[in-house]
Design a protein around this motif. Structure first.
Motif, PDB file in Angstrom:
ATOM      1  N   ASP A 150     -33.450  47.571  59.006  1.00  0.00           N
ATOM      2  CA  ASP A 150     -34.763  48.203  58.837  1.00  0.00           C
ATOM      3  C   ASP A 150     -35.865  47.429  59.548  1.00  0.00           C
ATOM      4  N   LEU A 151     -35.799  46.114  59.442  1.00  0.00           N
ATOM      5  CA  LEU A 151     -36.822  45.285  60.082  1.00  0.00           C
ATOM      6  C   LEU A 151     -36.763  45.455  61.603  1.00  0.00           C
ATOM      7  N   ALA A 152     -35.548  45.428  62.153  1.00  0.00           N
ATOM      8  CA  ALA A 152     -35.387  45.580  63.611  1.00  0.00           C
ATOM      9  C   ALA A 152     -35.891  46.958  64.059  1.00  0.00           C
ATOM     10  N   LYS A 241     -35.287  48.780  44.872  1.00  0.00           N
ATOM     11  CA  LYS A 241     -35.407  49.112  46.298  1.00  0.00           C
ATOM     12  C   LYS A 241     -36.747  48.623  46.854  1.00  0.00           C
ATOM     13  N   ARG A 242     -37.775  48.713  46.018  1.00  0.00           N
ATOM     14  CA  ARG A 242     -39.106  48.276  46.461  1.00  0.00           C
ATOM     15  C   ARG A 242     -39.146  46.755  46.646  1.00  0.00           C
ATOM     16  N   GLU A 243     -38.480  46.030  45.736  1.00  0.00           N
ATOM     17  CA  GLU A 243     -38.496  44.566  45.813  1.00  0.00           C
ATOM     18  C   GLU A 243     -37.715  44.055  47.014  1.00  0.00           C
ATOM     19  N   LEU A 244     -36.524  44.638  47.235  1.00  0.00           N
ATOM     20  CA  LEU A 244     -35.607  44.039  48.213  1.00  0.00           C
ATOM     21  C   LEU A 244     -35.349  44.901  49.448  1.00  0.00           C
ATOM     22  N   GLY A 245     -35.895  46.103  49.456  1.00  0.00           N
ATOM     23  CA  GLY A 245     -35.695  46.946  50.639  1.00  0.00           C
ATOM     24  C   GLY A 245     -34.287  47.477  50.770  1.00  0.00           C
ATOM     25  N   MET A 246     -33.480  47.361  49.683  1.00  0.00           N
ATOM     26  CA  MET A 246     -32.119  47.934  49.722  1.00  0.00           C
ATOM     27  C   MET A 246     -31.770  48.406  48.310  1.00  0.00           C
TER      28      MET A 246
END
Length: 307
Positions: A150-152, A241-246
């Motif tokens: 996601d970051l990439a 999901k909000r905390e860790l992005g997964m």
């Protein structure tokens, strides 16, 4: 080491005639709330200083650098990795391998402070974190991490917006900057948890992730985790999901693979045993997932550690 590093698509290198210098040749794309700098180096050099007035997100695109930052030990900086640096902090950079044939390329995205504060305020108002005194914030101690998918993807999107000639590019870059800051905070949170650093003592995410790590062989489901966090399953899923992005499931699989990698460093252990001890029931599924994650099979990974 095969750690998950997701690469960013590097823009084309400058045309040789347009190079102003062989060390940190800079191309700049300026927008309302950010400035994208692309740096290219074509000869080896040491302790090249670099400093920005704004918070800056840097990502390696090609080649290798060695970074000297915050009086900490120097570290290798490679494609697939990101470093965030607060405003007015000087970095010093070595380019041990840079040459005409093997240039380094790195991006530095300087983000306006008002944009950062706006985004953090928006997140704290609209999506407040669980627990008292828990706020969305950038963590300047946690400045080096590997890019996840996601970051990439977000950085790729920003490069495209910044280099575009479209009249809506500022509006689109604005939204993407917001997304980038969220992804960075999520990546930093995941990394802190990974290193066993308690972020806020009353944030249930820490307890839940600890529980997952200690019970990898058990059948952990969403219901068990949400009860642990004293939330309904829907709220818990959104919170996680909000905390860790997964999602919780993605996190559990990542932890199982991480555990499998630790076990595989023992050259005498059987793959079936690793599969079972990491909480997988089906060896074929384990091998497929491992390969998707690490780019090589468990057996190949194990052989990397045989002296």
């Amino acid at each position: 080491m095969h750690n998950q590093r997701v690469l960013i698509n590097p823009p084309h290198l400058s045309n040789e005639k347009s190079l102003k210098t062989l060390v940190e040749n800079r191309s700049v794309y300026t927008l309302n709330q950010c400035e994208l700098n692309l740096f290219e180096t074509y000869e080896s050099s040491n302790l090249v200083p670099l400093k920005f007035n704004d918070f800056v997100v840097t990502s390696m695109l090609r080649g290798k650098k060695i970074m000297h930052l915050f009086d900490e030990p120097a570290f290798d900086y490679l494609p697939g990795e990101t470093v965030v640096v607060p405003s007015n902090i000087e970095m010093k950079i070595d380019f041990p391998e840079a040459s005409r044939e093997n240039p380094t390329q790195c991006l530095a995205l300087a983000i306006d402070n008002t944009k950062i504060n706006e985004t953090l305020n928006f997140l704290n108002e609209r999506y407040p974190k669980e627990g008292t005194d828990a706020f969305w914030q950038l963590n300047y101690q946690n400045y080096f991490f590997y890019n996840n998918v996601d970051l990439a993807a977000t950085i790729n999107k920003l490069i495209k917006e910044c280099m575009s000639t479209s009249i809506t590019k500022d509006a689109l870059a604005d939204l993407t900057l917001q997304e980038l800051l969220i992804r960075i905070i999520q990546t930093q949170t995941a990394k802190s948890i990974d290193e066993g650093i308690v972020i806020q003592s009353n944030n249930p995410i820490y307890e839940v992730t600890e529980f997952i790590k200690l019970n990898l062989k058990e059948n952990i489901n969403l219901k068990i985790l949400s009860e642990k966090a004293c939330m309904s399953t829907t709220s818990f899923y959104r919170f996680f999901k909000r905390e860790l992005g997964m999602s919780p499931i993605e996190y559990i699989l990542n932890e199982k693979i991480k555990h499998a990698k630790k076990l595989l460093r023992n050259p005498g252990i059987q793959i079936n045993e690793v599969c079972y001890l990491s909480g997988f029931e089906d060896a074929n599924y384990f091998i497929r997932l491992f390969k998707k994650h690490e780019g090589i099979t468990p057996k190949q990974y194990q052989l990397l550690y045989v002296n």
